[in-house]
Design a protein around this motif. Structure first.
Motif, PDB file in Angstrom:
ATOM      1  N   ILE A  16       0.857  -1.192   0.000  1.00 42.29           N
ATOM      2  CA  ILE A  16       0.000   0.000   0.000  1.00 42.29           C
ATOM      3  C   ILE A  16       0.888   1.235   0.000  1.00 42.29           C
ATOM      4  N   ARG A  17       0.658   2.134  -0.952  1.00 39.59           N
ATOM      5  CA  ARG A  17       1.613   3.219  -1.155  1.00 39.59           C
ATOM      6  C   ARG A  17       1.009   4.618  -1.089  1.00 39.59           C
ATOM      7  N   SER A  18      -0.242   4.739  -0.686  1.00 33.95           N
ATOM      8  CA  SER A  18      -0.844   6.078  -0.644  1.00 33.95           C
ATOM      9  C   SER A  18      -1.831   6.178   0.511  1.00 33.95           C
ATOM     10  N   GLU A  19      -2.207   7.413   0.816  1.00 30.28           N
ATOM     11  CA  GLU A  19      -3.185   7.640   1.880  1.00 30.28           C
ATOM     12  C   GLU A  19      -4.546   7.073   1.490  1.00 30.28           C
ATOM     13  N   GLU A  20      -4.934   7.259   0.240  1.00 30.29           N
ATOM     14  CA  GLU A  20      -6.239   6.761  -0.190  1.00 30.29           C
ATOM     15  C   GLU A  20      -6.314   5.241  -0.107  1.00 30.29           C
ATOM     16  N   ALA A  21      -5.233   4.579  -0.498  1.00 32.54           N
ATOM     17  CA  ALA A  21      -5.201   3.118  -0.421  1.00 32.54           C
ATOM     18  C   ALA A  21      -5.220   2.665   1.035  1.00 32.54           C
ATOM     19  N   THR A  22      -4.572   3.424   1.917  1.00 32.31           N
ATOM     20  CA  THR A  22      -4.596   3.115   3.350  1.00 32.31           C
ATOM     21  C   THR A  22      -6.007   3.205   3.885  1.00 32.31           C
ATOM     22  N   LYS A  23      -6.718   4.250   3.486  1.00 24.50           N
ATOM     23  CA  LYS A  23      -8.105   4.426   3.938  1.00 24.50           C
ATOM     24  C   LYS A  23      -8.978   3.254   3.488  1.00 24.50           C
ATOM     25  N   THR A  24      -8.869   2.924   2.212  1.00 26.56           N
ATOM     26  CA  THR A  24      -9.746   1.897   1.631  1.00 26.56           C
ATOM     27  C   THR A  24      -9.434   0.500   2.145  1.00 26.56           C
ATOM     28  N   SER A  25      -8.152   0.174   2.261  1.00 29.78           N
ATOM     29  CA  SER A  25      -7.753  -1.196   2.564  1.00 29.78           C
ATOM     30  C   SER A  25      -7.549  -1.473   4.052  1.00 29.78           C
ATOM     31  N   MET A  26      -7.297  -0.409   4.828  1.00 27.39           N
ATOM     32  CA  MET A  26      -6.947  -0.619   6.226  1.00 27.39           C
ATOM     33  C   MET A  26      -7.901   0.081   7.204  1.00 27.39           C
ATOM     34  N   ILE A  80     -18.080   9.896  12.401  1.00 28.38           N
ATOM     35  CA  ILE A  80     -19.116   8.926  12.758  1.00 28.38           C
ATOM     36  C   ILE A  80     -20.231   9.707  13.440  1.00 28.38           C
ATOM     37  N   MET A  81     -21.455   9.534  12.928  1.00 27.61           N
ATOM     38  CA  MET A  81     -22.570  10.372  13.368  1.00 27.61           C
ATOM     39  C   MET A  81     -23.463   9.641  14.369  1.00 27.61           C
ATOM     40  N   SER A  82     -24.099  10.432  15.215  1.00 27.26           N
ATOM     41  CA  SER A  82     -25.095   9.892  16.138  1.00 27.26           C
ATOM     42  C   SER A  82     -26.402   9.671  15.388  1.00 27.26           C
ATOM     43  N   GLU A  83     -27.362   9.057  16.057  1.00 25.89           N
ATOM     44  CA  GLU A  83     -28.662   8.804  15.413  1.00 25.89           C
ATOM     45  C   GLU A  83     -29.388  10.099  15.079  1.00 25.89           C
ATOM     46  N   ASP A  84     -29.102  11.167  15.843  1.00 25.05           N
ATOM     47  CA  ASP A  84     -29.739  12.454  15.528  1.00 25.05           C
ATOM     48  C   ASP A  84     -28.832  13.331  14.651  1.00 25.05           C
ATOM     49  N   HIS A  85     -27.872  12.663  13.963  1.00 27.25           N
ATOM     50  CA  HIS A  85     -27.067  13.291  12.912  1.00 27.25           C
ATOM     51  C   HIS A  85     -26.094  14.355  13.412  1.00 27.25           C
ATOM     52  N   HIS A  86     -25.566  14.152  14.616  1.00 30.54           N
ATOM     53  CA  HIS A  86     -24.493  15.005  15.123  1.00 30.54           C
ATOM     54  C   HIS A  86     -23.208  14.184  15.163  1.00 30.54           C
ATOM     55  N   PRO A  87     -22.056  14.815  14.896  1.00 29.30           N
ATOM     56  CA  PRO A  87     -20.800  14.050  14.913  1.00 29.30           C
ATOM     57  C   PRO A  87     -20.436  13.589  16.320  1.00 29.30           C
ATOM     58  N   LEU A  88     -20.139  12.299  16.443  1.00 34.91           N
ATOM     59  CA  LEU A  88     -19.689  11.728  17.715  1.00 34.91           C
ATOM     60  C   LEU A  88     -18.174  11.559  17.736  1.00 34.91           C
ATOM     61  N   ILE A  89     -17.635  11.105  16.597  1.00 27.14           N
ATOM     62  CA  ILE A  89     -16.210  10.799  16.509  1.00 27.14           C
ATOM     63  C   ILE A  89     -15.659  11.381  15.212  1.00 27.14           C
ATOM     64  N   LEU A  90     -14.579  12.139  15.306  1.00 28.55           N
ATOM     65  CA  LEU A  90     -13.879  12.637  14.127  1.00 28.55           C
ATOM     66  C   LEU A  90     -12.651  11.762  13.896  1.00 28.55           C
ATOM     67  N   ILE A  91     -12.384  11.436  12.640  1.00 29.74           N
ATOM     68  CA  ILE A  91     -11.276  10.551  12.308  1.00 29.74           C
ATOM     69  C   ILE A  91     -10.371  11.231  11.282  1.00 29.74           C
ATOM     70  N   GLU A  92      -9.129  11.422  11.657  1.00 35.15           N
ATOM     71  CA  GLU A  92      -8.137  11.966  10.731  1.00 35.15           C
ATOM     72  C   GLU A  92      -7.222  10.828  10.303  1.00 35.15           C
ATOM     73  N   ALA A  93      -7.148  10.583   9.002  1.00 36.19           N
ATOM     74  CA  ALA A  93      -6.439   9.414   8.464  1.00 36.19           C
ATOM     75  C   ALA A  93      -5.191   9.830   7.700  1.00 36.19           C
ATOM     76  N   LYS A  94      -4.133   9.062   7.890  1.00 30.58           N
ATOM     77  CA  LYS A  94      -2.870   9.285   7.184  1.00 30.58           C
ATOM     78  C   LYS A  94      -2.401   7.977   6.555  1.00 30.58           C
ATOM     79  N   CYS A  95      -1.426   8.082   5.678  1.00 26.61           N
ATOM     80  CA  CYS A  95      -0.854   6.889   5.059  1.00 26.61           C
ATOM     81  C   CYS A  95      -0.159   6.043   6.134  1.00 26.61           C
ATOM     82  N   HIS A  96      -0.130   4.743   5.939  1.00 28.36           N
ATOM     83  CA  HIS A  96       0.372   3.832   6.979  1.00 28.36           C
ATOM     84  C   HIS A  96       1.823   4.077   7.351  1.00 28.36           C
TER      85      HIS A  96
END
Length: 206
Positions: free
Chosen positions: A21-31, A69-85
């Motif tokens: 895996i060589r990119s951030e996008e591939a890291t997101k999709t595969s991992m 990741i959103m709550s049932e009433d559509h408010h953000p519960l968890i923010l996720i910042e992703a980087k390459c592996h």
């Protein structure tokens, strides 16, 4: 299959695929997306798992965090910042820090698909702590952390339960890190403290 078995199976998969895996996008999709899928979230439902979530920062509009990741009433519960592996996460905490204070999310996760750092606002409300309360390395899974990760499963998620244990986890971890450093390279103050508790004789530099 028990959750810990799923986690270890996923860990083996990450170990095998990471070098291809060589990119951030591939890291997101595969991992990263499969990791949250394993926790029970529908990563293909934009009402539940929102990619490129807008988190405006001050006068900068249109700032986006990788996922929310959103709550049932559509408010953000968890923010996720992703980087390459192969990215060093120590360089990227400030980005998530900025996003955290502009939303109602109570948790932030910084990850490169191998290491997952979980943050909240224990020290000052609505301001993300500098240090995570939980850190998981998928290539070196500590059994003691598995029950804490299970609390982030969609089926088990309870905000109050996680916040109750977050403080204990964070400071226990920091104490262990401090003691490990002191055992490796003790400061004079630490040596004196230990001697005062175990040695009654005259204390010298030797």
């Amino acid at each position: 299959m028990d959750f810990i078995d799923q986690l270890k199976q996923f860990s083996s998969r990450i170990e095998k695929m990471k070098d291809s895996i060589r990119s951030e996008e591939a890291t997101k999709t595969s991992m990263i997306m499969p990791f949250f899928q394993m926790l029970g979230y529908d990563v293909f439902n934009p009402l539940e798992f929102v990619p490129e979530f807008t988190a405006d920062v001050g006068i900068k509009k249109g700032e986006k965090v990788d996922y929310a990741i959103m709550s049932e009433d559509h408010h953000p519960l968890i923010l996720i910042e992703a980087k390459c592996h192969d990215e060093d996460l120590n360089k990227h905490g400030s980005q998530l820090f900025r996003y955290f204070g502009t939303t109602s999310a109570k948790f932030g996760i910084l990850t490169n698909g191998i290491i997952y750092r979980f943050y909240t606002d224990l020290e000052e409300q609505n301001k993300m702590d500098d240090r995570p309360f939980l850190e998981l390395n998928l290539l070196d899974i500590k059994d003691s952390l598995v029950p804490e990760l299970k609390k982030f499963q969609k089926s088990a998620f309870d905000l109050d339960t996680i916040l109750t244990t977050a403080s204990e986890l964070k400071y226990n971890s920091q104490i262990k890190q401090f003691l490990t450093r002191q055992l490796d390279t003790p400061t004079d103050e630490f040596v004196v403290y230990i001697l005062n508790n175990v040695y009654d004789g005259r204390k010298t530099q030797k």
